[in-house]
Every structure is written in structure tokens, then in C-alpha cells.
Design a protein around this motif. Structure first.
Motif, mmCIF file in Angstrom:
data_model
loop_
_atom_site.group_PDB
_atom_site.id
_atom_site.type_symbol
_atom_site.label_atom_id
_atom_site.label_comp_id
_atom_site.label_asym_id
_atom_site.label_seq_id
_atom_site.Cartn_x
_atom_site.Cartn_y
_atom_site.Cartn_z
ATOM 1 N N UNK A 71 -5.923 18.785 58.045
ATOM 2 C CA UNK A 71 -4.500 19.143 58.001
ATOM 3 C C UNK A 71 -4.154 19.694 56.622
ATOM 4 N N UNK A 72 -4.699 19.106 55.591
ATOM 5 C CA UNK A 72 -4.432 19.601 54.233
ATOM 6 C C UNK A 72 -4.988 21.009 54.034
ATOM 7 N N UNK A 73 -6.184 21.264 54.532
ATOM 8 C CA UNK A 73 -6.783 22.596 54.396
ATOM 9 C C UNK A 73 -6.025 23.636 55.204
ATOM 10 N N UNK A 74 -5.450 23.213 56.330
ATOM 11 C CA UNK A 74 -4.725 24.143 57.195
ATOM 12 C C UNK A 74 -5.666 24.877 58.115
ATOM 13 N N UNK A 75 -5.125 25.854 58.815
ATOM 14 C CA UNK A 75 -5.938 26.627 59.740
ATOM 15 C C UNK A 75 -5.745 26.193 61.175
ATOM 16 N N UNK A 84 2.207 24.178 58.891
ATOM 17 C CA UNK A 84 3.390 23.977 58.045
ATOM 18 C C UNK A 84 3.060 24.231 56.581
ATOM 19 N N UNK A 85 4.101 24.329 55.755
ATOM 20 C CA UNK A 85 3.874 24.498 54.321
ATOM 21 C C UNK A 85 3.317 23.201 53.732
ATOM 22 N N UNK A 86 2.853 23.269 52.504
ATOM 23 C CA UNK A 86 2.181 22.132 51.865
ATOM 24 C C UNK A 86 3.057 20.878 51.830
ATOM 25 N N UNK A 87 4.324 21.035 51.520
ATOM 26 C CA UNK A 87 5.225 19.885 51.444
ATOM 27 C C UNK A 87 5.410 19.192 52.777
ATOM 28 N N UNK A 88 5.599 19.960 53.833
ATOM 29 C CA UNK A 88 5.771 19.373 55.170
ATOM 30 C C UNK A 88 4.488 18.685 55.626
ATOM 31 N N UNK A 89 3.342 19.272 55.312
ATOM 32 C CA UNK A 89 2.074 18.627 55.677
ATOM 33 C C UNK A 89 1.933 17.297 54.943
ATOM 34 N N UNK A 90 2.244 17.270 53.651
ATOM 35 C CA UNK A 90 2.145 16.021 52.889
ATOM 36 C C UNK A 90 3.072 14.963 53.480
ATOM 37 N N UNK A 91 4.324 15.320 53.737
ATOM 38 C CA UNK A 91 5.293 14.355 54.284
ATOM 39 C C UNK A 91 4.845 13.851 55.652
ATOM 40 N N UNK A 92 4.276 14.733 56.470
ATOM 41 C CA UNK A 92 3.798 14.321 57.781
ATOM 42 C C UNK A 92 2.629 13.336 57.627
ATOM 43 N N UNK A 93 1.728 13.608 56.693
ATOM 44 C CA UNK A 93 0.563 12.746 56.503
ATOM 45 C C UNK A 93 0.912 11.388 55.921
ATOM 46 N N UNK A 94 1.980 11.306 55.131
ATOM 47 C CA UNK A 94 2.318 10.022 54.510
ATOM 48 C C UNK A 94 3.336 9.217 55.305
ATOM 49 N N UNK A 95 3.758 9.725 56.458
ATOM 50 C CA UNK A 95 4.685 8.976 57.308
ATOM 51 C C UNK A 95 4.022 7.677 57.765
ATOM 52 N N UNK A 96 4.776 6.575 57.775
ATOM 53 C CA UNK A 96 4.195 5.286 58.194
ATOM 54 C C UNK A 96 3.607 5.355 59.599
ATOM 55 N N UNK A 97 2.497 4.645 59.772
ATOM 56 C CA UNK A 97 1.801 4.589 61.060
ATOM 57 C C UNK A 97 1.259 3.183 61.266
ATOM 58 N N UNK A 98 1.070 2.825 62.507
ATOM 59 C CA UNK A 98 0.403 1.548 62.797
ATOM 60 C C UNK A 98 -0.916 1.851 63.491
ATOM 61 N N UNK A 99 -1.758 2.586 62.786
ATOM 62 C CA UNK A 99 -3.088 2.940 63.281
ATOM 63 C C UNK A 99 -4.127 2.394 62.308
ATOM 64 N N UNK A 100 -5.371 2.644 62.583
ATOM 65 C CA UNK A 100 -6.437 2.144 61.711
ATOM 66 C C UNK A 100 -6.408 2.836 60.346
ATOM 67 N N UNK A 101 -6.075 4.124 60.291
ATOM 68 C CA UNK A 101 -5.937 4.839 59.019
ATOM 69 C C UNK A 101 -4.451 5.003 58.736
ATOM 70 N N UNK A 102 -4.003 4.410 57.621
ATOM 71 C CA UNK A 102 -2.587 4.408 57.262
ATOM 72 C C UNK A 102 -2.399 4.903 55.834
ATOM 73 N N UNK A 103 -1.283 5.590 55.573
ATOM 74 C CA UNK A 103 -0.983 5.969 54.190
ATOM 75 C C UNK A 103 -0.360 4.792 53.446
ATOM 76 N N UNK A 104 -0.664 4.715 52.160
ATOM 77 C CA UNK A 104 -0.030 3.717 51.321
ATOM 78 C C UNK A 104 1.238 4.296 50.709
ATOM 79 N N UNK A 105 1.848 3.565 49.778
ATOM 80 C CA UNK A 105 3.055 4.064 49.111
ATOM 81 C C UNK A 105 2.777 5.330 48.308
ATOM 82 N N UNK A 106 3.817 6.113 48.092
ATOM 83 C CA UNK A 106 3.707 7.350 47.319
ATOM 84 C C UNK A 106 3.925 7.048 45.842
ATOM 85 N N UNK A 107 3.074 7.621 45.019
ATOM 86 C CA UNK A 107 3.171 7.503 43.563
ATOM 87 C C UNK A 107 3.269 8.909 42.988
#
Length: 127
Positions: A71-75, A84-107
Motif C-alpha cells: 500500500x505504501x509503494x502504491x500501484x 490515494x495520496x501519501x497522507x491518505x494511505x498513511x492515515x488508512x494504515x494507522x487506523x485502529x484494527x482488531x486484527x493480528x497486525x495492528x498499528x501502534x500510536x503515532x509519533x
């Protein structure tokens, strides 16, 4: 002095058993708005994964981590979010999830080289 830009990052956590809330870091996603940059790097420690859940789907976890990188590479191969643009991709990837792979807090921080920052954070916080 080299110009530095603000960047944001989130760690990618592997949570093999969501109900137990045990996790370990397996990647990092970095976004720099000023440079329209978003990238992810991952490293799956299979020993840690199996220690937390001997029956974990290693291939599935690895595929989920690689999907974030895609998703980060695009295509076209990375699905609708990758267009989507880089910002929308980042926000989509860091949205909370209850799956095995989860994003942590943003720094956030400052960097002159976002690409190098991805590698530095991976080495510092994941490997």
C-alpha cells in the motif's frame, strides 16, 4: 545545515491472540507530508510469533505485513487504498484494527531523509 521536515511514524505490532493483548513490533510506517513520502518496512521474528502462539499462521502474518508495504509503494497490485495520496494511505494504515497486525500510536520527529528514517526506526525499534 540540512533542511529537516516533520515526519510521523507508527510501529506495526503483531498481536497473535488479540484477547491476550500480547504483541511485538514487526514493522514501521513513516509519513512525511512535506515530501509526499510514505513507506513501510517490516521484519517478522518467527521465534517471537511462535512463542506467543505456537499455532499462529506465519504465512498469513507475513502476507499482512507485506500488504502494508505494498500500500505504501502504491500501484495497481496493492488495491484501492494504494491509489490515494501519501497522507491518505498513511492515515488508512494507522487506523485502529482488531486484527493480528495492528498499528501502534503515532509519533513524530524531524528528518532530512525520510527513507533513511524508515531504516533507522526499523533497526532501533523492531530488529
Amino acid at each position: 545545515m540540512t533542511e529537516r521536515d516533520v515526519f510521523e511514524y507508527a510501529l506495526l505490532r503483531v498481536v497473535p491472540r488479540v484477547q491476550r493483548d500480547e504483541f511485538f513490533n514487526a514493522g514501521v510506517v513513516v509519513y512525511c507530508r512535506a515530501r509526499s513520502f510514505v513507506a513501510a518496512r517490516t521484519h517478522l521474528d518467527e521465534t517471537k510469533l511462535k512463542a506467543l502462539d505456537p499455532s499462529a499462521d506465519t504465512a498469513g502474518v507475513r502476507a499482512a505485513l507485506h500488504a502494508v508495504e505494498g500500500v505504501c509503494r502504491g500501484g495497481a497490485d496493492a488495491g484501492p487504498a494504494a491509489r490515494d495520496d501519501a497522507g491518505r494511505r498513511f492515515r488508512w494504515l494507522i487506523a485502529p484494527r482488531s486484527t493480528v497486525v495492528q498499528p501502534g500510536p503515532v509519533h513524530s520527529g524531524l528528518t532530512a531523509d525520510p527513507e533513511a528514517e524508515v531504516e533507522r526506526l526499523l533497526d532501533l525499534l523492531v530488529r
